[in-house]
Structures are given as structure tokens and as C-alpha cells.
Write a protein that holds these residues in place. Structure first.
Motif, mmCIF file in Angstrom:
data_model
loop_
_atom_site.group_PDB
_atom_site.id
_atom_site.type_symbol
_atom_site.label_atom_id
_atom_site.label_comp_id
_atom_site.label_asym_id
_atom_site.label_seq_id
_atom_site.Cartn_x
_atom_site.Cartn_y
_atom_site.Cartn_z
ATOM 1 N N HIS A 84 0.860 -1.185 0.000
ATOM 2 C CA HIS A 84 0.000 0.000 0.000
ATOM 3 C C HIS A 84 0.897 1.235 0.000
ATOM 4 C CE1 HIS A 84 -3.539 -2.490 1.107
ATOM 5 N NE2 HIS A 84 -2.609 -3.209 1.738
ATOM 6 N N LEU A 97 -5.109 -1.106 8.347
ATOM 7 C CA LEU A 97 -3.984 -2.028 8.143
ATOM 8 C C LEU A 97 -3.383 -2.473 9.471
ATOM 9 C CD1 LEU A 97 -2.240 -0.413 5.050
ATOM 10 C CD2 LEU A 97 -3.519 -2.550 5.135
ATOM 11 N N GLY A 98 -3.973 -2.043 10.559
ATOM 12 C CA GLY A 98 -3.533 -2.523 11.867
ATOM 13 C C GLY A 98 -2.237 -1.928 12.359
ATOM 14 N N CYS A 99 -1.803 -0.822 11.759
ATOM 15 C CA CYS A 99 -0.549 -0.207 12.215
ATOM 16 C C CYS A 99 -0.467 1.225 11.731
ATOM 17 C CB CYS A 99 0.660 -0.999 11.725
ATOM 18 S SG CYS A 99 0.948 -0.840 9.944
ATOM 19 N N THR A 148 1.188 -0.703 16.490
ATOM 20 C CA THR A 148 0.187 -1.617 15.943
ATOM 21 C C THR A 148 -1.066 -1.561 16.803
ATOM 22 O OG1 THR A 148 0.884 -3.527 17.250
ATOM 23 C CG2 THR A 148 2.055 -3.124 15.165
ATOM 24 N N MET A 195 7.713 -12.211 8.309
ATOM 25 C CA MET A 195 6.561 -11.976 9.195
ATOM 26 C C MET A 195 6.291 -13.187 10.085
ATOM 27 S SD MET A 195 3.810 -9.976 6.798
ATOM 28 C CE MET A 195 4.215 -8.433 5.985
ATOM 29 N N THR A 211 2.666 -8.777 11.638
ATOM 30 C CA THR A 211 1.694 -8.823 10.539
ATOM 31 C C THR A 211 1.897 -7.713 9.518
ATOM 32 O OG1 THR A 211 0.117 -7.537 11.850
ATOM 33 C CG2 THR A 211 -0.062 -9.944 11.948
ATOM 34 N N ASN A 212 2.824 -6.791 9.774
ATOM 35 C CA ASN A 212 3.072 -5.674 8.859
ATOM 36 C C ASN A 212 4.566 -5.445 8.676
ATOM 37 O OD1 ASN A 212 0.453 -4.860 10.534
ATOM 38 N ND2 ASN A 212 0.257 -4.012 8.472
ATOM 39 N N HIS A 220 0.792 -5.923 4.400
ATOM 40 C CA HIS A 220 0.157 -6.681 5.473
ATOM 41 C C HIS A 220 0.175 -8.155 5.108
ATOM 42 C CE1 HIS A 220 -2.926 -8.099 8.294
ATOM 43 N NE2 HIS A 220 -2.787 -6.947 8.947
ATOM 44 N N HIS A 271 -2.053 -10.276 5.256
ATOM 45 C CA HIS A 271 -3.250 -10.655 4.503
ATOM 46 C C HIS A 271 -3.095 -10.379 3.009
ATOM 47 C CE1 HIS A 271 -5.889 -10.248 8.383
ATOM 48 N NE2 HIS A 271 -5.165 -11.360 8.357
ATOM 49 N N ASP A 272 -2.337 -9.321 2.658
ATOM 50 C CA ASP A 272 -2.075 -9.029 1.240
ATOM 51 C C ASP A 272 -1.318 -10.193 0.588
ATOM 52 O OD1 ASP A 272 -3.146 -6.421 1.567
ATOM 53 O OD2 ASP A 272 -1.212 -5.726 2.334
#
Length: 328
Positions: free
Chosen positions: A212, A238-240, A255, A296, A302-303, A318, A320-321
């Protein structure tokens, strides 16, 4: 009760498999020992220095192998395509230019369908590399350079079906492909550019392909208040949040887990610099996505922020990406 007839059939098939593999291995050993490496090097010089494309042609089984060779070359940085000799005689000769290098393949060297291509190369001075087992054949004599296949018969019990010969041709094509990869310094990144789809594409994706950037990147100044941090981490999802100093250098990260652990009535009186994790783990945008996933998993994070040579953030990725794009 043991089925004797079935056991005998399995044994016979195993023996045939052994004989076939052994015969083809012997042929490849002969290729390794008998290949004229000076001629190979000259052929590679012609292909590497060509201003045009590498045109592969051949009839029947030689043509099938030729298509694979052309595909391998094209996918590894050497523009190449296959021209069917029969179609060449009906207009496709116009696809071949004087800047191209033609590789013509025929085990016997006497495929009559190749005649028009051979004559066309001679007429217009187009470089011709011949691949055949017969140096005295029409193809063997026509080539500016001839690369000889080992004359070791076929694994076929009739001595007719192309087996040893096609394997040797395929391996010779691989030798040419790999040699040009090494000569040109063709990289994984270059390979990825030519394989954006399928499993190869997912394996060779880079962080820069998935991260991103711009307005989607959660970044604030390190002196930001925690209320702004909470808004940023919530809006960017994005959690961070990454933090920069006056020079734009990444100095820390917070985070959503950090927020939960630090949650108290007085948290909004704090500044990010007092809570953030300093000197966070970062990554180059050119790193393979699979390596980012490994980092990770190993670090249990996670980031990852992607930074430039001056440690300035240019993107964030991330976990998840990575998983959503098939990275393993």
C-alpha cells in the motif's frame, strides 16, 4: 493369491522403463562429450548479438521440441518464436527479417519442408544455425554454424519413434537457453516481468507489487498525539501506523496490539514517540513477497514497512495481502 500374470507384466514394464531411461542417459552423455563447444560458443555469440529475434523451425517431433525452445528463450529475455516450415512456404517467410537468427532442427537433416526456409536464409543473408545429427545432410551443409546431435539411435525398440534424438535436442535447447541467461545476467525480477500469472507469478511477486502506497499508507509524524494515531490506524485499516521524523525517516511503529496493551484513561495525553516501537523491522520493495511472508512468520508480526535507501517509508505490506495473492 499372487497374480503371476500381472507381476510378470509389471516386471516387463519396469525393464522397458529402465532400458528407455538408460538409453536416453547414454545419449545425453554422448551429447556432453561430443558437442563442439567452440561452435556452441559462436552460435551463442550470434544469438546474443542479434538485433532481431531467434526464429526456431522444424518439422514433426523436431517442431514440437522447437516450440518449447522458442518459448523458453522468449520467457528468459531472448525474443524468439516458432515458424512452422510448411506455413513458411505459404507466406510466413515474411516473418523472418535479415536481423534475425534462424535455428533449423532436423534429426536427419533432410526434412524437405525446410528447403524453402534454407533457401530464403541463403538468398537474404540471414544467419542460419543448424541442429542435426548428420553433418553431411542438406541442413548440416547449409548452416553457418552446425550443432551436431549424438548419433545414438533411438530408445524405441523399432529404432523409429523419436526418443533419444528429441531428448538430446531438448537438452541442447536448454543449454542454449541457460547459457544466454548467464551471458545476459537475466535476473529473477526479469523473469517475474515475463510471468505475471499463475503459480510462477505468485512465487516471483515482489513487495512493490502488493504494498500500500501514497494516501493508503498509514504514516504520521512521531510527535503526533494518540488521538490522531487512533484515527489513522482505524481509517487505513492495516492494523498499524508508521512514524517519521522531520527528515521523513521511519523511526517507529504502533500496531493495534500495542494500542490494546497501552490502553488507559491517560493514553490520549501521550505522544506517539513515547509509545511507539522504535527502529521497526523494514524491508526493501524489491524483496520477493515470499521472503516478506517468511520474515513476518519468523518475527511474529503482521506488517512490514518498505523503505528506500534513506530509510524513508514508501509502502507498507500486510500479511493478509500476501496470503490473498497466493504467496507461500
Amino acid at each position: 493369491m499372487i497374480n503371476t500374470a500381472n507381476s510378470d507384466k509389471v516386471l516387463m514394464d519396469k525393464n522397458t522403463a529402465y532400458k528407455t531411461v538408460d538409453s536416453e542417459i547414454q545419449t545425453l552423455e554422448k551429447l556432453k562429450q561430443e558437442l563442439n563447444y567452440e561452435s556452441l560458443s559462436k552460435a551463442l555469440d550470434l544469438m546474443q548479438n542479434s538485433k532481431g529475434r531467434i526464429i526456431i523451425t522444424g518439422m514433426g517431433k523436431s517442431g514440437h521440441i522447437g516450440k518449447k525452445i522458442a518459448a523458453s528463450l522468449a520467457s528468459t529475455g531472448t525474443p524468439s518464436f516458432f515458424v512452422h516450415p510448411a506455413e513458411a512456404s505459404h507466406g510466413d517467410l515474411g516473418m523472418i527479417t535479415e536481423d534475425d537468427v534462424v535455428i533449423a532442427i532436423s534429426n536427419s537433416g533432410e526434412s524437405k519442408e525446410l528447403v524453402d526456409i534454407l533457401n530464403y536464409c541463403k538468398r537474404f543473408g540471414i544467419t542460419l544455425i543448424s541442429i542435426t545429427k548428420n553433418p553431411g545432410s542438406s541442413l548440416g551443409k547449409a548452416g553457418d554454424i552446425t550443432l551436431l546431435l549424438p548419433n545414438n539411435g533411438e530408445a524405441c525398440p523399432l529404432g523409429l519413434a523419436p526418443t533419444n534424438s528429441t531428448t538430446a535436442t531438448l537438452v541442447l535447447g536448454d543449454i542454449i537457453t541457460v547459457s544466454l541467461i548467464e551471458r545476459k545476467g537475466f535476473s529473477k525480477s526479469d523473469f517475474n516481468d515475463r510471468h505475471p500469472g499463475g503459480k510462477l507469478g505468485s512465487i516471483l511477486q515482489r513487495v512493490s507489487d502488493l504494498m500500500h502506497t501514497g494516501e493508503d499508507m498509514p504514516v504520521l509524524h512521531q510527535n503526533s498525539g494518540m488521538q490522531n494515531v487512533l484515527l489513522e490506524i482505524t481509517s487505513k485499516r492495516l492494523g498499524c501506523v508508521g512514524f517519521i521524523n522531520d527528515d521523513g525517516v521511519l523511526t517507529g511503529i504502533i500496531t493495534d496490539g500495542d494500542l490494546r496493551r497501552c490502553l488507559s484513561a491517560r493514553i490520549f495525553d501521550e505522544k506517539a514517540v513515547n509509545i511507539m516501537t522504535k527502529n521497526p523491522k523494514t524491508i526493501s520493495p524489491d524483496t520477493l513477497a515470499s521472503e516478506a511472508l517468511n520474515i513476518m512468520n519468523t518475527k511474529k508480526i503482521t506488517n512490514l514497512f518498505a523503505v528506500d535507501d534513506n530509510n524513508k517509508p514508501i509502502g507498507v505490506i500486510h500479511i493478509h495481502d500476501l496470503l490473498a495473492n497466493g504467496v507461500k
